[in-house]
Design a protein around this motif. Structure first.
Motif, PDB file in Angstrom:
ATOM      1  N   LEU A   1       1.205   3.902   1.826  1.00  0.00           N
ATOM      2  CA  LEU A   1       1.848   4.332   3.064  1.00  0.00           C
ATOM      3  C   LEU A   1       3.125   3.546   3.336  1.00  0.00           C
ATOM      4  O   LEU A   1       4.152   4.108   3.713  1.00  0.00           O
ATOM      5  CB  LEU A   1       0.879   4.224   4.244  1.00  0.00           C
ATOM      6  CG  LEU A   1      -0.323   5.158   4.206  1.00  0.00           C
ATOM      7  CD1 LEU A   1      -1.246   4.865   5.382  1.00  0.00           C
ATOM      8  CD2 LEU A   1       0.098   6.608   4.191  1.00  0.00           C
TER       9      LEU A   1
ATOM     10  N   GLY B   1      -6.264  14.689  -0.326  1.00  0.00           N
ATOM     11  CA  GLY B   1      -6.490  13.375   0.272  1.00  0.00           C
ATOM     12  C   GLY B   1      -5.196  12.601   0.458  1.00  0.00           C
ATOM     13  O   GLY B   1      -4.949  12.021   1.522  1.00  0.00           O
ATOM     14  N   VAL B   2      -4.355  12.616  -0.555  1.00  0.00           N
ATOM     15  CA  VAL B   2      -3.061  11.924  -0.472  1.00  0.00           C
ATOM     16  C   VAL B   2      -2.153  12.626   0.533  1.00  0.00           C
ATOM     17  O   VAL B   2      -1.504  11.982   1.366  1.00  0.00           O
ATOM     18  CB  VAL B   2      -2.395  11.829  -1.861  1.00  0.00           C
ATOM     19  CG1 VAL B   2      -1.000  11.242  -1.753  1.00  0.00           C
ATOM     20  CG2 VAL B   2      -3.263  10.993  -2.800  1.00  0.00           C
TER      21      VAL B   2
ATOM     22  N   TYR C   1      -2.965  14.418   3.077  1.00  0.00           N
ATOM     23  CA  TYR C   1      -3.466  14.166   4.429  1.00  0.00           C
ATOM     24  C   TYR C   1      -3.045  12.785   4.922  1.00  0.00           C
ATOM     25  O   TYR C   1      -2.636  12.622   6.074  1.00  0.00           O
ATOM     26  CB  TYR C   1      -4.987  14.313   4.465  1.00  0.00           C
ATOM     27  CG  TYR C   1      -5.562  14.215   5.841  1.00  0.00           C
ATOM     28  CD1 TYR C   1      -5.486  15.290   6.731  1.00  0.00           C
ATOM     29  CD2 TYR C   1      -6.166  13.036   6.283  1.00  0.00           C
ATOM     30  CE1 TYR C   1      -5.997  15.196   8.005  1.00  0.00           C
ATOM     31  CE2 TYR C   1      -6.681  12.934   7.558  1.00  0.00           C
ATOM     32  CZ  TYR C   1      -6.599  14.019   8.419  1.00  0.00           C
ATOM     33  OH  TYR C   1      -7.100  13.911   9.695  1.00  0.00           O
ATOM     34  N   ASP C   2      -3.113  11.792   4.039  1.00  0.00           N
ATOM     35  CA  ASP C   2      -2.700  10.435   4.408  1.00  0.00           C
ATOM     36  C   ASP C   2      -1.212  10.354   4.751  1.00  0.00           C
ATOM     37  O   ASP C   2      -0.814   9.551   5.587  1.00  0.00           O
ATOM     38  CB  ASP C   2      -3.010   9.446   3.286  1.00  0.00           C
ATOM     39  CG  ASP C   2      -4.495   9.174   3.115  1.00  0.00           C
ATOM     40  OD1 ASP C   2      -5.287   9.508   4.036  1.00  0.00           O
ATOM     41  OD2 ASP C   2      -4.875   8.646   2.052  1.00  0.00           O
TER      42      ASP C   2
ATOM     43  N   ASP D   1       0.844  -1.184   0.000  1.00  0.00           N
ATOM     44  CA  ASP D   1       0.000   0.000   0.000  1.00  0.00           C
ATOM     45  C   ASP D   1       0.888   1.245   0.000  1.00  0.00           C
ATOM     46  O   ASP D   1       2.072   1.181   0.352  1.00  0.00           O
ATOM     47  CB  ASP D   1      -0.984  -0.011   1.174  1.00  0.00           C
ATOM     48  CG  ASP D   1      -0.286   0.189   2.502  1.00  0.00           C
ATOM     49  OD1 ASP D   1       0.040   1.347   2.845  1.00  0.00           O
ATOM     50  OD2 ASP D   1      -0.051  -0.823   3.201  1.00  0.00           O
TER      51      ASP D   1
END
Length: 157
Positions: free
Chosen positions: A16, A91-92, A94-95, A14
């Motif tokens: 992250l 969104g990315v 923030y992740d 994934d």
């Protein structure tokens, strides 16, 4: 969400975990990183292609990126499409932001929005800037927004 390298190779973990691995690897070889996230889109008939990129800048040693591509048949105004690009980038960002903070890595969110009012994308400039800054991220627009206007753009052309 499927991410890949510029050469088309799909990332096995994934995003992250992949980003964490990159940070550790680059840190081990002494590279200082900066991360820029941007999204661009291209309308092709009834379809809109989106590409979001995470660009890793190595201080004085080049760069590389990870790419996520999406396609939609949703019809959007230019302003809605620009804000949709920004939403994807945020969104990315923030992740990733807590991980990047942990390693003290600078983060910028790039918007493919022209600062010149003569261009249609300018309609979304103030909302995009407020959205990005309001989320606590560093904001860059054209001509400084290379992650969206050059890197992501290359993927949707």
């Amino acid at each position: 969400m499927t991410w890949k390298k510029f050469n088309g190779e799909v990332l096995k973990q994934d995003i992250l975990n992949e980003v964490n691995n990159v940070i550790v690897r680059e840190h081990e070889v002494g590279n200082k990183l900066k991360v820029c996230i941007g999204t661009d889109s291209q309308v092709k008939g009834l379809v809109t292609d989106f590409a979001t990129v995470i660009v890793f800048l190595r201080e004085k040693k080049g760069a590389f990126m990870f790419i996520h591509q999406e396609r939609t048949k949703e019809r959007m105004s230019i302003k809605r499409r620009m804000l949709s690009e920004v939403q994807r980038s945020i969104g990315v960002a923030y992740d990733l932001c807590s991980m990047l903070d942990k390693y003290d890595i600078e983060l910028e969110v790039h918007a493919d929005i022209n600062t010149d009012p003569k261009f249609k994308s300018n309609q979304a400039l103030h909302e995009a800037m407020g959205y990005i800054l309001g989320m606590g991220f560093v904001f860059k627009a054209k001509p400084e927004a290379f992650a969206s206007s050059a890197c992501a753009n290359k993927m949707v052309q």
